[in-house]
Design a protein around this motif. Structure first.
Motif, mmCIF file in Angstrom:
data_model
loop_
_atom_site.group_PDB
_atom_site.id
_atom_site.type_symbol
_atom_site.label_atom_id
_atom_site.label_comp_id
_atom_site.label_asym_id
_atom_site.label_seq_id
_atom_site.Cartn_x
_atom_site.Cartn_y
_atom_site.Cartn_z
ATOM 1 N N VAL A 133 0.836 -1.203 0.000
ATOM 2 C CA VAL A 133 0.000 0.000 0.000
ATOM 3 C C VAL A 133 0.870 1.252 0.000
ATOM 4 O O VAL A 133 0.562 2.239 -0.676
ATOM 5 C CB VAL A 133 -0.978 -0.026 1.202
ATOM 6 N N SER A 156 -1.518 -3.807 -7.238
ATOM 7 C CA SER A 156 -2.886 -3.839 -6.713
ATOM 8 C C SER A 156 -3.432 -5.265 -6.657
ATOM 9 O O SER A 156 -4.172 -5.613 -5.731
ATOM 10 C CB SER A 156 -3.799 -2.951 -7.547
ATOM 11 N N ARG A 157 -3.063 -6.091 -7.620
ATOM 12 C CA ARG A 157 -3.511 -7.486 -7.571
ATOM 13 C C ARG A 157 -2.850 -8.243 -6.424
ATOM 14 O O ARG A 157 -3.486 -9.042 -5.740
ATOM 15 C CB ARG A 157 -3.203 -8.186 -8.898
ATOM 16 N N GLN A 160 2.255 1.905 -3.629
ATOM 17 C CA GLN A 160 1.350 2.214 -4.726
ATOM 18 C C GLN A 160 1.124 3.714 -4.867
ATOM 19 O O GLN A 160 1.197 4.463 -3.907
ATOM 20 C CB GLN A 160 0.010 1.511 -4.515
ATOM 21 N N LYS A 187 -4.826 7.487 -5.896
ATOM 22 C CA LYS A 187 -5.726 8.165 -6.823
ATOM 23 C C LYS A 187 -5.825 9.654 -6.511
ATOM 24 O O LYS A 187 -6.163 10.442 -7.364
ATOM 25 C CB LYS A 187 -7.130 7.555 -6.737
ATOM 26 N N ALA A 210 -5.970 -3.040 -13.439
ATOM 27 C CA ALA A 210 -5.218 -3.257 -12.207
ATOM 28 C C ALA A 210 -3.810 -3.723 -12.546
ATOM 29 O O ALA A 210 -3.620 -4.584 -13.402
ATOM 30 C CB ALA A 210 -5.929 -4.293 -11.355
ATOM 31 N N THR A 240 -1.803 -6.917 -3.664
ATOM 32 C CA THR A 240 -2.422 -6.411 -2.439
ATOM 33 C C THR A 240 -3.762 -7.098 -2.187
ATOM 34 O O THR A 240 -4.079 -7.467 -1.051
ATOM 35 C CB THR A 240 -2.620 -4.884 -2.530
ATOM 36 N N ALA A 241 -4.539 -7.298 -3.233
ATOM 37 C CA ALA A 241 -5.827 -7.975 -3.090
ATOM 38 C C ALA A 241 -5.647 -9.427 -2.654
ATOM 39 O O ALA A 241 -6.395 -9.919 -1.799
ATOM 40 C CB ALA A 241 -6.605 -7.903 -4.392
#
Length: 129
Positions: free
Chosen positions: A23, A56-57, A26, A29, A52, A59-60
């Motif tokens: 996080v 971000s992937r 990254q 936004k 993505a 992190t998910a």
């Protein structure tokens, strides 16, 4: 069971640290919103954010692992196994007050003086030594 809990706690801590690191790496936004007002590209303000990327992937995936491990640890922590009483676990135990009351009923019907004797027997059993 203890080893499994230890492994799950280690996985949870590592996934939490991974989420924190990803996080922080990254690009947010919020950095694009300030430029959107002045540059005329209003489509990027609340519109499509694009595909993505790897961060971000990842992190998910780490967030999913973290939640699954947390739920597993919660379930394992609240699980209480039934304690076995052994072979004699199903044998009914007769208590002393029930036996004393049965004896007083039999003795009281026979002699009429059995009630005080039964009361003194009950009192001597109730007093801890």
């Amino acid at each position: 069971m203890g080893l499994l809990k230890t492994v799950l706690v280690v996985v949870q801590v590592l996934s939490a640290l991974g989420i924190i690191g990803l996080v922080l790496l990254q690009h947010g936004k919020g950095a694009d919103m300030g430029a959107a007002f002045g540059s005329g590209s209003s489509g990027s303000l609340f519109g499509a954010s694009g595909s993505a990327n790897f961060l971000s992937r990842t992190t998910a995936v780490l967030a999913t692992i973290f939640f699954v491990v947390t739920l597993s640890l919660t379930y394992m922590g609240s699980y209480k196994p039934n304690l076995s009483a052994g072979v004699l676990g199903s044998v009914p135990v007769t208590t002393a007050p029930a036996a004393a009351s049965a004896a007083s009923a039999v003795g009281g019907a026979a002699s009429g003086v059995g009630a005080p004797a039964a009361a003194s027997t009950t009192n001597s059993q109730d007093v801890p030594k």
